[in-house]
Design a protein around this motif. Structure first.
Motif, PDB file in Angstrom:
ATOM      1  N   ALA A 498     -36.391  -7.004 -38.529  1.00  0.00           N
ATOM      2  CA  ALA A 498     -36.909  -7.520 -39.750  1.00  0.00           C
ATOM      3  C   ALA A 498     -35.920  -7.232 -40.815  1.00  0.00           C
ATOM      4  O   ALA A 498     -35.953  -8.373 -41.734  1.00  0.00           O
ATOM      5  N   ALA A 499     -35.332  -6.142 -40.989  1.00  0.00           N
ATOM      6  CA  ALA A 499     -34.724  -6.213 -42.306  1.00  0.00           C
ATOM      7  C   ALA A 499     -33.527  -7.027 -42.552  1.00  0.00           C
ATOM      8  O   ALA A 499     -33.947  -7.890 -43.397  1.00  0.00           O
ATOM      9  N   LYS A 500     -32.507  -7.307 -41.649  1.00  0.00           N
ATOM     10  CA  LYS A 500     -31.863  -8.299 -41.336  1.00  0.00           C
ATOM     11  C   LYS A 500     -32.630 -10.005 -41.541  1.00  0.00           C
ATOM     12  O   LYS A 500     -31.632 -10.579 -42.474  1.00  0.00           O
ATOM     13  N   LEU A 501     -34.088  -9.954 -41.212  1.00  0.00           N
ATOM     14  CA  LEU A 501     -33.961 -11.468 -41.116  1.00  0.00           C
ATOM     15  C   LEU A 501     -34.883 -11.622 -42.270  1.00  0.00           C
ATOM     16  O   LEU A 501     -34.734 -13.205 -42.782  1.00  0.00           O
ATOM     17  N   TYR A 502     -35.295 -10.784 -42.974  1.00  0.00           N
ATOM     18  CA  TYR A 502     -36.329 -11.084 -44.631  1.00  0.00           C
ATOM     19  C   TYR A 502     -34.573 -10.525 -45.850  1.00  0.00           C
ATOM     20  O   TYR A 502     -35.033 -10.115 -46.517  1.00  0.00           O
ATOM     21  N   ARG A 503     -33.467 -10.763 -45.515  1.00  0.00           N
ATOM     22  CA  ARG A 503     -32.852 -10.674 -45.969  1.00  0.00           C
ATOM     23  C   ARG A 503     -32.907  -8.772 -47.016  1.00  0.00           C
ATOM     24  O   ARG A 503     -32.854  -8.860 -48.135  1.00  0.00           O
ATOM     25  N   LEU A 504     -32.994  -7.769 -46.515  1.00  0.00           N
ATOM     26  CA  LEU A 504     -33.784  -6.428 -47.006  1.00  0.00           C
ATOM     27  C   LEU A 504     -33.244  -5.414 -47.105  1.00  0.00           C
ATOM     28  O   LEU A 504     -32.050  -5.122 -46.351  1.00  0.00           O
ATOM     29  N   GLN A 505     -33.204  -4.581 -48.368  1.00  0.00           N
ATOM     30  CA  GLN A 505     -32.169  -3.342 -48.173  1.00  0.00           C
ATOM     31  C   GLN A 505     -32.637  -2.468 -47.743  1.00  0.00           C
ATOM     32  O   GLN A 505     -33.852  -2.014 -47.021  1.00  0.00           O
ATOM     33  N   VAL A 506     -32.337  -1.933 -46.539  1.00  0.00           N
ATOM     34  CA  VAL A 506     -32.790  -0.234 -45.728  1.00  0.00           C
ATOM     35  C   VAL A 506     -32.302   0.985 -46.505  1.00  0.00           C
ATOM     36  O   VAL A 506     -31.598   1.035 -46.676  1.00  0.00           O
ATOM     37  N   ILE A 507     -33.413   0.802 -47.138  1.00  0.00           N
ATOM     38  CA  ILE A 507     -33.243   2.740 -48.420  1.00  0.00           C
ATOM     39  C   ILE A 507     -32.892   3.582 -47.364  1.00  0.00           C
ATOM     40  O   ILE A 507     -32.194   4.856 -47.845  1.00  0.00           O
ATOM     41  N   LYS A 508     -34.008   3.906 -46.152  1.00  0.00           N
ATOM     42  CA  LYS A 508     -33.586   4.585 -45.580  1.00  0.00           C
ATOM     43  C   LYS A 508     -33.494   4.400 -44.221  1.00  0.00           C
ATOM     44  O   LYS A 508     -35.147   3.886 -43.776  1.00  0.00           O
ATOM     45  N   ARG A 509     -32.804   5.053 -42.863  1.00  0.00           N
ATOM     46  CA  ARG A 509     -33.074   5.082 -41.738  1.00  0.00           C
ATOM     47  C   ARG A 509     -33.746   5.786 -40.886  1.00  0.00           C
ATOM     48  O   ARG A 509     -34.100   6.385 -41.576  1.00  0.00           O
ATOM     49  N   ASP A 510     -34.632   5.271 -39.873  1.00  0.00           N
ATOM     50  CA  ASP A 510     -35.195   6.094 -38.663  1.00  0.00           C
ATOM     51  C   ASP A 510     -35.580   6.918 -39.657  1.00  0.00           C
ATOM     52  O   ASP A 510     -35.524   8.255 -39.654  1.00  0.00           O
ATOM     53  N   ILE A 511     -36.533   6.923 -39.798  1.00  0.00           N
ATOM     54  CA  ILE A 511     -37.690   7.966 -40.589  1.00  0.00           C
ATOM     55  C   ILE A 511     -39.246   7.938 -39.685  1.00  0.00           C
ATOM     56  O   ILE A 511     -39.561   8.995 -40.282  1.00  0.00           O
ATOM     57  N   GLN A 512     -38.988   8.184 -38.423  1.00  0.00           N
ATOM     58  CA  GLN A 512     -40.032   8.660 -37.675  1.00  0.00           C
ATOM     59  C   GLN A 512     -40.253   9.907 -38.069  1.00  0.00           C
ATOM     60  O   GLN A 512     -39.125  10.456 -37.391  1.00  0.00           O
TER      61      GLN A 512
END
Ligand SMILES: O=C(O)C(=O)C[C@]1(C(=O)O)C=C[C@@H](O)C=C1
Length: 622
Positions: A498-512
């Motif tokens: 989704a981040a790629k598709l909507y050109r968003l910034q990933v602020i923090k990965r793997d937060i589960q």
């Protein structure tokens, strides 16, 4: 972006409907209070003002606007740029000046829109992008070039039509009975411009004085050439090299028949027959366009079915007609179905797959791993709708989450599985990685709102408690819907896709919360599908009497046959408080005798599927 349409005549109406159907806040203002949705005092509350008044009123309208709202972007749509631009400049407005080459009775799709001036504002980009997405053909030229081209384009066409009318004046009272298609079309076009505002044609001709001299000179030359067979042939050969777009000219001419005034039963039946054959040819054209769109979707990895495109289209169509909106929608839904079937056929898609959407959801991510392509995907906004799509045959398969390693069973899936006439035939396990995403890089302390699906929020609760205790949590139906809500002070929990598709910034990965966050999906189809032979699992629902040992008697069947149960859940039966239905997953394909044995010991039993683990779902062959 708040849009005001200043002047609610034909063109104003077109732009009003266009932006409203696309979800914008749009209001109309008109000097005639019956057509106004806002008062003059309110026009300062708009970011964009479309100036849709007759030529002679442009200057006054701009003065009026300037008194109330000088910061709005003005969209000038006038045919003649010298009527608006000097005033826009003088009053110091930011303005987008376009020439839409269509009238109030036309469609924006495939219309030419000429842009002659932009101020560099974001609203301009949004407006032009909407036109482009609606299929308009947008070109950019200077004001001077525009005026030159309009002399050639409008100046010539109108002058020749006036000349046609002038020459034939008084001769064709019964034009419709003798006319050839070409003649009748020209007659109609001449009538059209003669019956519109003469001032427009006067101004256009004023701009075309030089060109008219050329036309008159050419008429004299042509007359000479036509006296000699060889010269005429030579001219036609030369012209053919440039004028070669006659393909489909018959449709243009046949369409003329639909404007004829038919009377009497025979003529009326002939009229309807002419319309039917035209409609049929247009449907063929529509499907042909669909085949081409399909090839574009293949290149872009887009799904065949794009429901928001369909929704906007249906909404627009029903606002354009007085006919029964339900029936009109049905007809166009059928036409879109026909087009989609042809798109699927040409792309070799044999099976369609319903997933939780919109694009960018974790379900889509899973579907992409399983299917490898977006083409067969049909997006639904609720788990229940996936079941309905499969049950009704709209989709062949559905991918639904059944269980998450942190959250446990997905109850909507369980309940829908019991109610609908579908069966599970495969399962797939997927690693879910949640990411905190935003429109731009943001320090965690500046995030005021976090949007996501309740499951995703729950799965990231540790991270949220530790790092975002100040943020407000807002639930959305899907993770990708959360993305649509984003503004500059909020974040969403979403997939990397989704981040790629909507050109968003990933602020923090793997937060589960756990490093391993896995979700198991069921793949469902309509009940009665063929069994493969390699199924190794069974899922079933059953009910038992409300007495001691009733459940034990059922479990005994599994125990005696050495079958392990990997899941056992109880759900309210929906009858009385305390009535339960059980759901179980057995690690074996249950034989007929075992199912019979269970049926004897239960008040109700439904096998919801014999299934196996898969890592691919083939939708292109077989
Ligand atoms: O616009 C497209 O993408 C099309 O393929 C055309 C069309 C239609 O028939 O109108 C078909 C499928 C999409 O769901 C949306 C619209």
């Amino acid at each position: 972006m708040r849009i005001l349409i200043y002047g609610m005549g034909g063109m104003g109406g077109i732009f009003h409907r266009f932006f409203e159907n696309r979800g914008y806040f749009v209001k109309g203002y008109d000097l005639n209070p019956d057509r106004s949705e806002v008062s003059y005092g309110e026009i300062d509350g708009f970011d964009v003002i479309f100036l849709c008044v007759p030529m002679d009123e442009i200057e006054n309208a701009l003065e009026d606007i300037a008194r109330k709202n000088r910061s709005a972007l003005i969209v000038d749509i006038s045919t003649l740029k010298n009527l608006a631009i000097p005033h826009l400049e003088r009053l110091g407005f930011d303005y987008l000046s376009i020439h839409p080459m269509f009238g109030p009775d036309s469609e924006i799709g495939l219309s030419n829109i000429i842009v002659v001036h932009e101020s560099g504002r974001e609203e301009e980009r949004v407006i032009l992008e909407e036109f482009r997405r609606a299929g308009a053909i947008i070109s950019h030229i200077s004001v001077e070039e525009h005026d030159r081209k309009m002399a050639e384009i409008q100046g010539t066409a109108h002058f020749l039509l006036f000349l046609f009318a002038l020459t034939l004046r008084g001769r064709f009272g019964k034009a419709y009975h003798y006319g050839s298609p070409i003649f009748l079309v020209m007659h109609k076009l001449a009538s059209r411009i003669i019956n519109q505002d003469w001032r427009l044609y006067y101004h256009i001709q004023k701009n075309a004085e030089e060109l008219r001299k050329e036309i008159l000179e050419n008429a004299r030359v042509l007359d000479e050439i036509m006296k000699d067979e060889r010269s005429f042939k030579g001219l036609v050969d030369e012209l053919r090299e440039e004028f070669d777009d006659y393909r489909d000219s018959t449709i243009v001419l046949d369409a003329y028949k639909t404007t004829v005034n038919a009377e009497g039963i025979d003529m009326l039946r002939g009229y309807i027959r002419a319309i039917d054959s035209l409609v049929l040819r247009l449907i063929e054209k529509r499907v042909e366009a669909g085949r081409k769109v399909a090839m574009e979707k293949l290149k872009l990895n887009e799904p065949v079915e794009i429901s928001h495109v369909e929704d906007v289209k249906l909404r627009e169509l029903v606002t354009k007609t007085e006919l029964n909106p339900v029936m009109v929608s049905e007809i166009f839904e059928r036409l879109m179905k026909l087009t989609k079937e042809e798109e699927y056929r040409i792309l070799g898609v044999r099976k369609k797959v319903a997933v939780l959407g919109p694009p960018g959801s974790f379900s889509e991510e899973t579907a992409l791993k399983l299917v490898g392509s977006r083409l067969p995907l049909i997006y639904q906004s609720k788990v229940e709708d996936i079941f309905l799509a499969v049950e009704s045959g709209k989709a062949d398969y559905g991918i639904v989450p059944i269980e998450n390693s942190l959250q446990g069973t997905v109850l909507q899936t369980l309940d829908a599985l019991l109610r609908h006439d579908v069966e599970v035939f495969a399962e797939y396990e997927s690693e879910i990685r949640h990411n905190l995403v935003a429109k731009k890089r943001l320090p965690l302390r500046d995030i005021e709102v976090v949007y996501s699906h309740p499951q995703a929020i729950a799965q990231c609760s540790e991270f949220i408690n530790n790092y975002l205790p100040h943020a407000e949590i807002r639930y959305t139906r899907t993770t990708s819907e959360a993305i649509e809500m984003l503004d500059d002070r909020s974040a969403a929990i979403a997939s990397e896709l989704a981040a790629k598709l909507y050109r968003l910034q990933v602020i923090k990965r793997d937060i589960q919360s756990l490093t391993s966050n896995r979700t198991r999906f069921y793949i469902i189809r309509r009940s009665g599908g063929s069994v493969n032979g390699d199924e190794s699992l069974t899922c079933l629902f059953f009910g038992v009497d409300d007495r001691p040992g009733a459940l034990y008697r059922v479990l005994e069947v599994f125990y005696k046959n050495g079958i392990n149960l990997r899941k056992l859940e109880s759900r309210p039966a929906g009858t009385r408080l305390g009535d339960y239905i059980f759901f179980a997953e057995a690690e074996e394909k249950l034989g007929e005798n075992i199912v019979e044995e269970i049926k004897k010991r239960t008040t109700f039993c439904k096998v919801a599927g014999f299934f196996r683990k898969v890592d691919r779902l083939d939708v292109f062959t077989g």
